[in-house]
Design a protein around this motif. Structure first.
Motif, PDB file in Angstrom:
ATOM      1  N   UNK A 192       0.827  -1.210   0.000  1.00  0.00           N
ATOM      2  CA  UNK A 192       0.000   0.000   0.000  1.00  0.00           C
ATOM      3  C   UNK A 192       0.857   1.254   0.000  1.00  0.00           C
ATOM      4  N   UNK A 193       1.929   1.253   0.776  1.00  0.00           N
ATOM      5  CA  UNK A 193       2.814   2.426   0.805  1.00  0.00           C
ATOM      6  C   UNK A 193       3.500   2.654  -0.533  1.00  0.00           C
ATOM      7  N   UNK A 194       3.886   1.581  -1.210  1.00  0.00           N
ATOM      8  CA  UNK A 194       4.513   1.730  -2.522  1.00  0.00           C
ATOM      9  C   UNK A 194       3.529   2.339  -3.531  1.00  0.00           C
ATOM     10  N   UNK A 195       2.295   1.866  -3.504  1.00  0.00           N
ATOM     11  CA  UNK A 195       1.285   2.432  -4.391  1.00  0.00           C
ATOM     12  C   UNK A 195       0.930   3.859  -4.038  1.00  0.00           C
ATOM     13  N   UNK A 196       0.877   4.150  -2.747  1.00  0.00           N
ATOM     14  CA  UNK A 196       0.569   5.504  -2.303  1.00  0.00           C
ATOM     15  C   UNK A 196       1.679   6.480  -2.688  1.00  0.00           C
ATOM     16  N   UNK A 197       2.926   6.031  -2.612  1.00  0.00           N
ATOM     17  CA  UNK A 197       4.051   6.889  -3.012  1.00  0.00           C
ATOM     18  C   UNK A 197       3.933   7.270  -4.485  1.00  0.00           C
ATOM     19  N   UNK A 198       3.610   6.313  -5.330  1.00  0.00           N
ATOM     20  CA  UNK A 198       3.451   6.597  -6.754  1.00  0.00           C
ATOM     21  C   UNK A 198       2.273   7.539  -6.990  1.00  0.00           C
ATOM     22  N   UNK A 199       1.182   7.335  -6.266  1.00  0.00           N
ATOM     23  CA  UNK A 199       0.016   8.199  -6.421  1.00  0.00           C
ATOM     24  C   UNK A 199       0.332   9.630  -6.001  1.00  0.00           C
ATOM     25  N   UNK A 223       1.046  16.801 -11.384  1.00  0.00           N
ATOM     26  CA  UNK A 223       0.042  17.167 -12.366  1.00  0.00           C
ATOM     27  C   UNK A 223      -0.073  16.160 -13.492  1.00  0.00           C
ATOM     28  N   UNK A 224       0.422  14.949 -13.271  1.00  0.00           N
ATOM     29  CA  UNK A 224       0.415  13.921 -14.315  1.00  0.00           C
ATOM     30  C   UNK A 224      -0.930  13.198 -14.362  1.00  0.00           C
ATOM     31  N   UNK A 225      -1.390  12.687 -13.224  1.00  0.00           N
ATOM     32  CA  UNK A 225      -2.700  12.050 -13.103  1.00  0.00           C
ATOM     33  C   UNK A 225      -3.310  12.455 -11.772  1.00  0.00           C
ATOM     34  N   UNK A 226      -4.623  12.574 -11.756  1.00  0.00           N
ATOM     35  CA  UNK A 226      -5.303  12.935 -10.521  1.00  0.00           C
ATOM     36  C   UNK A 226      -5.584  11.681  -9.690  1.00  0.00           C
ATOM     37  N   UNK A 227      -5.176  11.714  -8.439  1.00  0.00           N
ATOM     38  CA  UNK A 227      -5.443  10.630  -7.493  1.00  0.00           C
ATOM     39  C   UNK A 227      -6.129  11.201  -6.256  1.00  0.00           C
ATOM     40  N   UNK A 228      -7.044  12.139  -6.479  1.00  0.00           N
ATOM     41  CA  UNK A 228      -7.697  12.844  -5.389  1.00  0.00           C
ATOM     42  C   UNK A 228      -8.427  11.896  -4.456  1.00  0.00           C
ATOM     43  N   UNK A 249      -5.003  21.329  -5.392  1.00  0.00           N
ATOM     44  CA  UNK A 249      -3.563  21.192  -5.641  1.00  0.00           C
ATOM     45  C   UNK A 249      -3.314  20.622  -7.035  1.00  0.00           C
ATOM     46  N   UNK A 250      -4.113  19.626  -7.439  1.00  0.00           N
ATOM     47  CA  UNK A 250      -3.932  19.060  -8.777  1.00  0.00           C
ATOM     48  C   UNK A 250      -4.283  20.082  -9.847  1.00  0.00           C
ATOM     49  N   UNK A 251      -5.324  20.856  -9.598  1.00  0.00           N
ATOM     50  CA  UNK A 251      -5.725  21.873 -10.579  1.00  0.00           C
ATOM     51  C   UNK A 251      -4.602  22.887 -10.789  1.00  0.00           C
ATOM     52  N   UNK A 252      -3.937  23.280  -9.708  1.00  0.00           N
ATOM     53  CA  UNK A 252      -2.813  24.223  -9.836  1.00  0.00           C
ATOM     54  C   UNK A 252      -1.642  23.577 -10.570  1.00  0.00           C
ATOM     55  N   UNK A 253      -1.341  22.324 -10.265  1.00  0.00           N
ATOM     56  CA  UNK A 253      -0.175  21.662 -10.868  1.00  0.00           C
ATOM     57  C   UNK A 253      -0.397  21.288 -12.326  1.00  0.00           C
ATOM     58  N   UNK A 254      -1.639  21.015 -12.701  1.00  0.00           N
ATOM     59  CA  UNK A 254      -1.902  20.547 -14.060  1.00  0.00           C
ATOM     60  C   UNK A 254      -2.230  21.674 -15.025  1.00  0.00           C
ATOM     61  N   UNK A 255      -2.303  22.876 -14.541  1.00  0.00           N
ATOM     62  CA  UNK A 255      -2.613  23.991 -15.427  1.00  0.00           C
ATOM     63  C   UNK A 255      -4.101  24.224 -15.584  1.00  0.00           C
ATOM     64  N   UNK A 256      -4.913  23.811 -14.621  1.00  0.00           N
ATOM     65  CA  UNK A 256      -6.339  24.089 -14.652  1.00  0.00           C
ATOM     66  C   UNK A 256      -7.219  22.879 -14.824  1.00  0.00           C
ATOM     67  N   UNK A 257      -6.663  21.720 -15.144  1.00  0.00           N
ATOM     68  CA  UNK A 257      -7.481  20.523 -15.316  1.00  0.00           C
ATOM     69  C   UNK A 257      -7.885  19.980 -13.959  1.00  0.00           C
TER      70      UNK A 257
END
Length: 138
Positions: free
Chosen positions: A59-66, A73-78, A122-130
């Motif tokens: 779980x920690x390995x997957x959470x680190x990647x998320x 800003x690559x993929x949203x994992x909200x 935070x994702x919206x700021x990092x991804x440029x508005x998406x």
């Protein structure tokens, strides 16, 4: 022109880990799988601990990647990140306090909702508005 290059670089693949090309996440997943498999063949007290440790490490390995993908800003994992916070709040309030379980669930839901809002912004700021992004080409 200099600003277009990082966007193309970022969208060409997942963000690289801070430790460089060393496969730390892959090694942690391998150890987690070994603990999980070994836990099924070892006796009850030690086997249960091995299975639990394997689940936590995986779980920690997957959470680190998320976390890395989300804040780059690559993929949203909200939902995943907010859910991890909600589960942590629920587990800690149930085990460390004498509160009614309904209050603990309410606190976990409130933590999930607040963190989901913060992670989405935070994702919206990092991804440029998406608000969300499924892959690098979107």
């Amino acid at each position: 022109m200099a600003q277009a290059e990082p966007r193309e670089k970022r969208s060409s693949g997942a963000p690289s880990p801070p430790w460089g090309s060393f496969p730390l996440s892959e090694i942690v997943v391998l150890v987690a799988v070994a603990l999980l498999v070994g836990g099924f063949f070892v006796g009850p007290p030690r086997g249960a601990v091995m299975i639990g440790a394997g689940l936590v490490l995986g779980s920690l390995a997957g959470l680190e990647l998320a976390v890395r993908e989300h804040f780059a800003g690559y993929r949203s994992h909200t939902s995943l990140l907010a859910g991890a916070i909600g589960v942590a709040v629920l587990a800690s309030t149930l085990t460390l306090t004498d509160l009614d379980p309904a209050i603990c669930v309410g606190a976990a839901v409130a933590a999930f909702a607040g963190c989901a809002w913060l992670f989405a912004n935070a994702f919206r700021r990092r991804s440029g508005g998406a608000l969300f992004r499924f892959g690098a080409n979107r």
